[in-house]
Scaffold this active site. Structure first.
Site, PDB file in Angstrom:
ATOM      1  N   TYR A 137       0.828  -1.125   0.045  1.00 57.85           N
ATOM      2  CA  TYR A 137      -0.186   0.028   0.098  1.00 57.85           C
ATOM      3  C   TYR A 137       0.976   1.296  -0.008  1.00 57.85           C
ATOM      4  O   TYR A 137       1.655   1.632   0.931  1.00 57.85           O
ATOM      5  CB  TYR A 137      -0.784   0.011   1.126  1.00 57.85           C
ATOM      6  N   LYS A 165      -1.063  -1.193  -4.329  1.00 60.39           N
ATOM      7  CA  LYS A 165      -2.149  -0.084  -4.134  1.00 60.39           C
ATOM      8  C   LYS A 165      -1.546   1.368  -4.281  1.00 60.39           C
ATOM      9  O   LYS A 165      -0.933   1.766  -3.423  1.00 60.39           O
ATOM     10  CB  LYS A 165      -2.874  -0.134  -2.914  1.00 60.39           C
ATOM     11  N   ILE A 207      -9.006  -0.799  -5.392  1.00 58.57           N
ATOM     12  CA  ILE A 207      -9.560  -0.716  -4.001  1.00 58.57           C
ATOM     13  C   ILE A 207     -10.218   0.461  -3.676  1.00 58.57           C
ATOM     14  O   ILE A 207      -9.627   1.466  -3.746  1.00 58.57           O
ATOM     15  CB  ILE A 207      -8.274  -0.973  -3.195  1.00 58.57           C
TER      16      ILE A 207
END
Length: 304
Positions: A137, A165, A207
């Site tokens: 992330y 991400k 996401i």
């Protein structure tokens, strides 16, 4: 979907709370069921939107177990690792694997602004703690740490790192990463109001945040983009953009929980130090949400 394939729409769900700010596991299960029935490809629990910073380790594991039980193997459940120390993150990763979590979304350690060497060491330690696939992330705007192209190259030898991400807020990073690393990592867009642009540029997953209130619209945009039906995807996306802007800023959790409450009747309660929106902030969220509901697109027009 294979265990390490994170293509599609993955809602990072909110953590439902009772009026006294306790985790409502029955509401968590209902939320997972709602998302899966709406066509998402997996569910992420205890992320930033899920108020990870105010949840205990025991609560995170309880939420994960509830989500796994509700999903019943229909779609994968992923847990976010956002702990203050590498040791705590590694322990939680191992525990998550033991209870049946199918993937991890991992942030750098919280509070301490680590340098590049320390960030890489943190990620490697989390990877060593379980056999689960990991989404890296990268959100330097919110967390002050940028996982650079050079760091991603350095970590490319670890097969558990399967996806990124991409939440830098700079769509140029998508092309830069793809040019430098090819298809080594799946790229997943993590900024709601840059999602369609990011999908067109090469992200294979989303996401999402506002998906929690509007899952069918989110899935429709993703599928239309995947099919190359960009003008149709754009129609829905442009309707969605004022709502997607709720995913930005320090009060994004309160914003999105209020949108959910208006659209779905779920609890808007957040855990302190987050307090309910009041005054102009609350009025703005309500006005945007109500306007969106009045002009909500007819998805049957697009075959959904």
């Amino acid at each position: 979907m294979q265990k390490s394939d994170f293509r599609g729409v993955f809602p990072a769900i909110t953590t439902k709370m009772t009026s006294d700010q306790e985790v409502d596991l029955a509401a968590v299960r209902a939320d997972v069921a709602y998302q899966i029935e709406s066509g998402v490809d997996g569910v992420i629990v205890c992320g930033s939107l899920g108020e990870a910073s105010s949840l205990t380790r025991e609560e995170k594991l309880a939420i994960a177990k509830a989500a796994i039980a509700e999903a019943a193997g229909r779609k994968p459940i992923l847990l976010t690792i956002a702990e203050d120390s590498t040791r705590a993150g590694a322990v939680l990763a191992a525990e998550a694997e033991a209870i049946g979590i199918e993937g991890l979304m991992v942030l750098p350690a919280m509070r301490y602004l680590a340098d590049d060497r320390e960030v890489v060491a943190h990620y490697r330690a989390i990877a060593a703690a379980s056999g689960l696939p990991i989404i890296i992330y990268n959100n330097p705007i919110a967390y002050g740490i940028n996982v650079t192209e050079e760091m991603l190259k350095e970590m490319a030898d670890e097969p558990k790192f399967v996806a990124i991400k991409e939440s830098t807020g700079d769509t140029r990073r998508i092309n830069e990463t793809l040019r430098a690393l090819g298809d080594r990592y799946q790229l997943l867009t993590g900024v709601d109001d840059l999602a369609l642009e990011s999908l067109i540029l090469g992200c294979s997953g989303w996401i999402a945040g506002l998906v929690v209130a509007f899952p069918r619209e989110t899935v429709a945009i993703y599928k239309l983009a995947a099919e190359g039906r960009i003008p149709e995807a754009m129609e829905i996306y442009r309707w969605f953009l004022p709502l997607l802007s709720m995913d930005i800023g320090p009060k994004f959790v309160q914003n999105i929980k209020l949108v959910e409450a208006i659209v779905r009747g779920t609890s808007p309660v957040t855990r302190a130090p987050r307090l309910p929106l009041v005054g102009a902030e609350e009025a703005r969220v309500r006005a945007i949400t109500e306007a969106g509901l009045k002009s909500r697109p007819d998805l049957s027009k697009y075959g959904f």
